[in-house]
Motif scaffolding. Structure first.
Motif, PDB file in Angstrom:
ATOM      1  N   PRO A 189       0.853  -1.432  -0.015  1.00  0.00           N
ATOM      2  CA  PRO A 189       0.060   0.038   0.053  1.00  0.00           C
ATOM      3  C   PRO A 189       0.827   1.195  -0.061  1.00  0.00           C
ATOM      4  CG  PRO A 189       0.236  -0.759   2.246  1.00  0.00           C
ATOM      5  CD  PRO A 189       0.830  -1.905   1.311  1.00  0.00           C
ATOM      6  N   ASP A 190       0.245   2.458  -0.392  1.00  0.00           N
ATOM      7  CA  ASP A 190       0.867   3.808  -0.305  1.00  0.00           C
ATOM      8  C   ASP A 190       2.088   3.963  -1.171  1.00  0.00           C
ATOM      9  OD1 ASP A 190      -1.379   4.108   1.047  1.00  0.00           O
ATOM     10  OD2 ASP A 190      -0.451   3.971   3.015  1.00  0.00           O
ATOM     11  N   ILE A 191       2.587   3.364  -2.034  1.00  0.00           N
ATOM     12  CA  ILE A 191       3.598   3.287  -2.926  1.00  0.00           C
ATOM     13  C   ILE A 191       3.283   4.029  -4.277  1.00  0.00           C
ATOM     14  CG2 ILE A 191       5.738   2.564  -3.478  1.00  0.00           C
ATOM     15  CD1 ILE A 191       5.575   0.461  -1.154  1.00  0.00           C
ATOM     16  N   HIS A 192       2.477   3.214  -5.278  1.00  0.00           N
ATOM     17  CA  HIS A 192       2.210   3.434  -6.567  1.00  0.00           C
ATOM     18  C   HIS A 192       1.180   3.230  -7.159  1.00  0.00           C
ATOM     19  CE1 HIS A 192       6.683   3.701  -7.315  1.00  0.00           C
ATOM     20  NE2 HIS A 192       6.862   2.565  -6.882  1.00  0.00           N
ATOM     21  N   LEU A 193       0.843   3.531  -8.244  1.00  0.00           N
ATOM     22  CA  LEU A 193      -0.594   3.092  -9.014  1.00  0.00           C
ATOM     23  C   LEU A 193      -0.543   2.037  -9.717  1.00  0.00           C
ATOM     24  CD1 LEU A 193      -1.237   6.992 -10.272  1.00  0.00           C
ATOM     25  CD2 LEU A 193      -2.286   5.848  -8.113  1.00  0.00           C
ATOM     26  N   THR A 194      -1.780   1.422  -9.952  1.00  0.00           N
ATOM     27  CA  THR A 194      -1.889   0.543 -11.198  1.00  0.00           C
ATOM     28  C   THR A 194      -2.309   1.293 -12.273  1.00  0.00           C
ATOM     29  OG1 THR A 194      -4.187   0.052 -10.544  1.00  0.00           O
ATOM     30  CG2 THR A 194      -2.601  -1.229  -9.362  1.00  0.00           C
ATOM     31  N   GLY A 195      -2.540   0.691 -13.452  1.00  0.00           N
ATOM     32  CA  GLY A 195      -3.065   1.012 -14.576  1.00  0.00           C
ATOM     33  C   GLY A 195      -4.625   1.306 -14.371  1.00  0.00           C
ATOM     34  N   ARG A 196      -5.088   0.842 -13.604  1.00  0.00           N
ATOM     35  CA  ARG A 196      -6.603   1.234 -13.334  1.00  0.00           C
ATOM     36  C   ARG A 196      -6.886   2.447 -12.580  1.00  0.00           C
ATOM     37  NH1 ARG A 196      -9.547   0.578  -9.159  1.00  0.00           N
ATOM     38  NH2 ARG A 196      -7.992  -0.928  -8.107  1.00  0.00           N
ATOM     39  N   GLU A 197      -5.880   2.429 -11.522  1.00  0.00           N
ATOM     40  CA  GLU A 197      -6.009   3.660 -10.681  1.00  0.00           C
ATOM     41  C   GLU A 197      -5.436   5.102 -11.513  1.00  0.00           C
ATOM     42  OE1 GLU A 197      -5.116   1.396  -6.429  1.00  0.00           O
ATOM     43  OE2 GLU A 197      -3.473   1.996  -7.789  1.00  0.00           O
TER      44      GLU A 197
END
Ligand SMILES: [Zn+2]
Ligand SMILES: [Zn+2]
Length: 248
Positions: A189-197
């Motif tokens: 958690p709380d580090i990066h984004l996914t493509g969806r995000e």
């Protein structure tokens, strides 16, 4: 303004890309956003060794700043004479971190760089109006909004989902957004984004075009990331490549 992608590999260099570095130019002024591992190579290939008028480091992870240490040699020991100090905007620790990586922690780098500590807010760099705000990452990290002649480019830096990123990207013509993680797996958690995000943030901010970057080639899947982003953002989407140029 024009964006040139120099390096775009997430977290560590990939087989075909250096780490994060993006050159943005307008009115003949060239601002480098991040200067990650290996990006001095594409800087020379796609722009020029001395084709920088200012640097903005979003945070001090090596994949976003390490070549700012390497670059000291290129400016200080240039055969034609030392170059004048280059403005560097970044977290307050940037001078110590860059000097330590260079093995010159006690001597400083004031002859090579003029450092300016970032704080949330709006200020000019050359012809750009720059707005930065803290985004959600394990170290002090700034997302960036650049405005010039009514056009807007927003760069996420590294971040997990956060409201600050939506504000920075509000109505942007181009949104350069990290998409490090795959969807559908158990990410820290709380580090990066996914493509969806990344797509969700683009939709909430109402951006014109979404450019996905900072994918981690060794661990990811471009096809899955693009598919996930396409499912959450209806506008045009691209995964960026070294050397790609975008007129904004
Ligand atoms: Zn990174
Ligand atoms: Zn990072």
């Amino acid at each position: 303004m024009r964006l040139t992608v120099l390096g775009c590999a997430g977290s560590f260099p990939g087989p075909e890309a250096a780490c994060s570095a993006y050159l943005v130019d307008a009115d003949g002024f060239r601002l480098l956003l991040d200067f990650g591992t290996g990006s001095m190579s594409p800087l020379q290939r796609f722009a020029g060794l001395y084709s920088i008028d200012a640097i903005l480091l979003t945070h001090l992870h090596p994949d976003h700043m390490l070549d700012a240490s390497q670059y000291v040699v290129a400016r200080r020991y240039a055969p034609g004479g030392q170059f004048p100090p280059l403005p560097v905007y970044g977290p307050a620790d940037a001078p110590d971190r860059i000097a330590a990586a260079h093995g010159m922690a006690n001597e400083g780098l004031d002859d090579v760089y003029s450092f300016y500590a970032l704080q949330p807010g709006t200020f000019p760099i050359g012809p750009f109006q720059v707005t930065v705000d803290r985004v959600l990452h394990p170290v002090e990290t700034y997302g960036v909004r650049l405005e010039h002649n009514g056009r807007v480019l927003t760069y996420s830096a590294d971040t997990a989902p956060c409201e600050a990123l939506i504000r920075l990207a509000q109505g942007a013509d181009v949104f350069l957004c990290e998409a490090s993680y795959l969807d559908g797996v158990d990410n820290p958690p709380d580090i990066h984004l996914t493509g969806r995000e990344a797509g969700e943030h683009a939709t909430k901010a109402g951006v014109g075009k979404l450019l996905l970057t900072h994918l981690v080639t060794a661990w990811g899947s471009e096809a899955e990331t693009l598919e996930a982003a396409t499912a959450s953002f209806a506008g045009p989407i691209e995964i960026v490549r070294p050397g790609a140029r975008y007129d904004i």
